[in-house]
Design an enzyme around this catalytic site. Structure first.
Site, PDB file in Angstrom:
ATOM      1  CG  HIS B  56      -7.024   3.797   1.103  1.00 23.29           C
ATOM      2  ND1 HIS B  56      -6.674   2.493   1.333  1.00 23.29           N
ATOM      3  CD2 HIS B  56      -6.580   4.502   2.177  1.00 23.29           C
ATOM      4  CE1 HIS B  56      -6.052   2.411   2.497  1.00 23.29           C
ATOM      5  NE2 HIS B  56      -5.969   3.623   3.033  1.00 23.29           N
ATOM      6  CG  HIS B 218      -4.344   0.500   6.274  1.00 25.46           C
ATOM      7  ND1 HIS B 218      -5.608   0.684   6.794  1.00 25.46           N
ATOM      8  CD2 HIS B 218      -4.057   1.613   5.564  1.00 25.46           C
ATOM      9  CE1 HIS B 218      -6.047   1.882   6.425  1.00 25.46           C
ATOM     10  NE2 HIS B 218      -5.138   2.459   5.677  1.00 25.46           N
TER      11      HIS B 218
END
Lengths: 333, 333
Positions: B56, B218
């Protein structure tokens, strides 16, 4: 290919409005043209005006601010700002000490910035320019003036901004900015295309497993199309090409920018830098500063470029001045 | 889908090495675990340790620095750091004043950070945690504790970092950090998938003209899958959902983050912000600070999220302290 826009014709206007509004602590928009202007400009100094086509954000508008550009003149997507936009933007930040223009070396930009300088000269405003031609894949060493400007723009703007703030004359600012330009080389590799917002098609095509070294930000042809390679091979190939072109040797100090072209992640840029640093260490070259960001992009293009600026005492002095813009900030040292 | 990596098994290790090396002026890597540690930590204060899965970037490591986190504990791609990594990272920055952990509210993170806190407690180190659950699309208002943490992490870490630097006790830092968390809401829209580096396939599928509101970082299911819409419609849809969930009204002051999920351009984020600002103006809500960046990403995922933190005098005081990390810097005011 989905683009988050409203209307292809309003993309530049709306994005500048949004950007200026978000960073209104620092920015105002020119009331008539697509110029982004720094609110808290230092007075009584040479003014630095940068600019070029839109679509490469945060270049150029993102580098308007403290210690960097006083204003950016923004063109349409991948198109130079017109001379009127450049002149109006320059007038807005003129302090009577002269204007230095810094922009990428593209035919359209050269033409329009030259035209703007002629108009400004007629009005008694002193100007100069430094064209950035850092992309060493775009022409051979004997024709550096035919090279394109890519992410090395950032280093050149950093030095120019600090030199303006230091109170140098226009001629002096131009000289040190040219040195920054001459000491900077970049080269990139494209792994997937960007697109023109609203046109809904890629700017070029690459096969599923193909990449192209040296490809330009607008899809200009590069130097070698080949199959996808591991990160360390990509990094070393770019490094070897950069060093072939550049007078860097053991004991030198450099600044490095590993620049994402749009959709390349910080994770990937970090893996590339790891290898670049290993190679610089091997060659005895010291890294004074490194940055891993997507600063000079071509929409959602995949891939990255590596830029290296060789420092000397003067460039280091200006590089080490603090700067703060929404997309590029350095603490002083 | 080309990823610029060497070996899927070494992605996290190599990227941390590269990141720490690039920003070595600020960072060191923990010698044994994947912890990123701030070199110039303020002494004698509560330590702020953040963390979570890798993939991320620049979250979490990019927010280690002055006025933000003292360290980040990094897990594998999309996987929580293990308790050992968390403990070792915490030991490395412990000043004897207690450790505050800030992380996203995911089952794996909750489990591992809880386990780490138990181990640290046994060794006499005082700890506390604030789980960030800003994604208001991920559970209804009566179950905020089931919500996921997304880009609102950045605001919560900013407040926590400033509160630690101000010399507050662990309990006080926890209280104001919880307030920041409780005053922050985010919601996003996905336009194209990210991928797991090395797996070479997208984390989810979306049709050529499909988008999904509320989709997680996700690929967790969102609240509505629909056709692609103009930027202003996307912005207004997110805004309406945020404001439904959040006690913001005319006269309030907020901070806004329009966060790109990976391949979304600054140009697109700017067009989104333009509309968000128009809606906030209409509703009499004042923007204290706005940021248009890709800070909390899911590889090359397309789309964006909007985060809003409602300020009160206390939060504003801490928000206005300067901070400087490689990927998030604020001048004081």
């Amino acid at each position: 290919m989905k683009k988050i826009i409203n209307n292809a014709d309003h993309v530049v206007q709306e994005s500048i409005e949004g950007l200026v509004s978000a960073y209104e602590r620092y920015y105002t928009k020119h009331p008539e043209v697509n110029g982004i202007i720094y609110r808290n400009r230092r007075k009584g100094k040479v003014s630095l005006v940068v600019g070029g086509g839109s679509g490469h954000e945060p270049l150029f508008g993102g580098f308007v601010g403290k210690g960097m550009a006083d204003a950016a003149a923004c063109g349409n997507i991948f198109a130079s700002p017109d001379p009127g936009t450049i002149c109006q933007t320059a007038y807005a930040v003129d302090e009577g000490k002269g204007i230095l223009f810094v922009y990428g070396n593209y035919a359209g930009d050269n033409l329009n910035f030259d035209a703007a300088e002629e108009i400004l000269a007629e009005e008694g405003i002193q100007t100069a320019h430094v064209r950035v031609w850092d992309d060493c894949a775009s022409a051979p060493p004997e024709r550096t003036e035919d090279r394109r400007g890519i992410a090395g723009d950032v280093f050149v703007m950093k030095i120019a901004g600090a030199a303006c703030d230091a109170g140098l004359t226009l001629e002096e600012v131009k000289t040190v900015t040219e040195k920054a330009r001459n000491n900077t080389r970049s080269i990139g590799v494209a792994t997937s295309p960007g697109s023109i917002p609203g046109l809904n098609k890629p700017t070029f095509e690459l096969g599923e497993n193909e990449i192209e070294y040296g490809m330009g930000l607008h899809g200009e042809p590069g130097i070698k199309r080949t199959v996808m390679e591991p990160a360390d091979v990509l990094a070393e190939t770019l490094y070897v090409n950069l060093l072939k072109d550049m007078p860097v040797q053991s004991g030198d100090e450099v600044c490095v920018l590993v620049n994402g072209l749009g959709s390349t992640t910080v994770l990937e840029l970090s893996i590339i830098y790891r290898k670049i640093k290993e190679l610089l260490d091997r060659d005895g070259v010291m890294v004074h500063d490194a940055e891993l960001k997507s600063l000079c992009t071509c929409q959602e293009m995949g891939g990255f470029s590596v830029s290296i600026m060789k420092l000397d005492a003067e460039l280091k002095l200006y590089f080490d001045q603090p700067c703060f813009t929404p997309y590029y900030a350095k603490e002083g040292r």
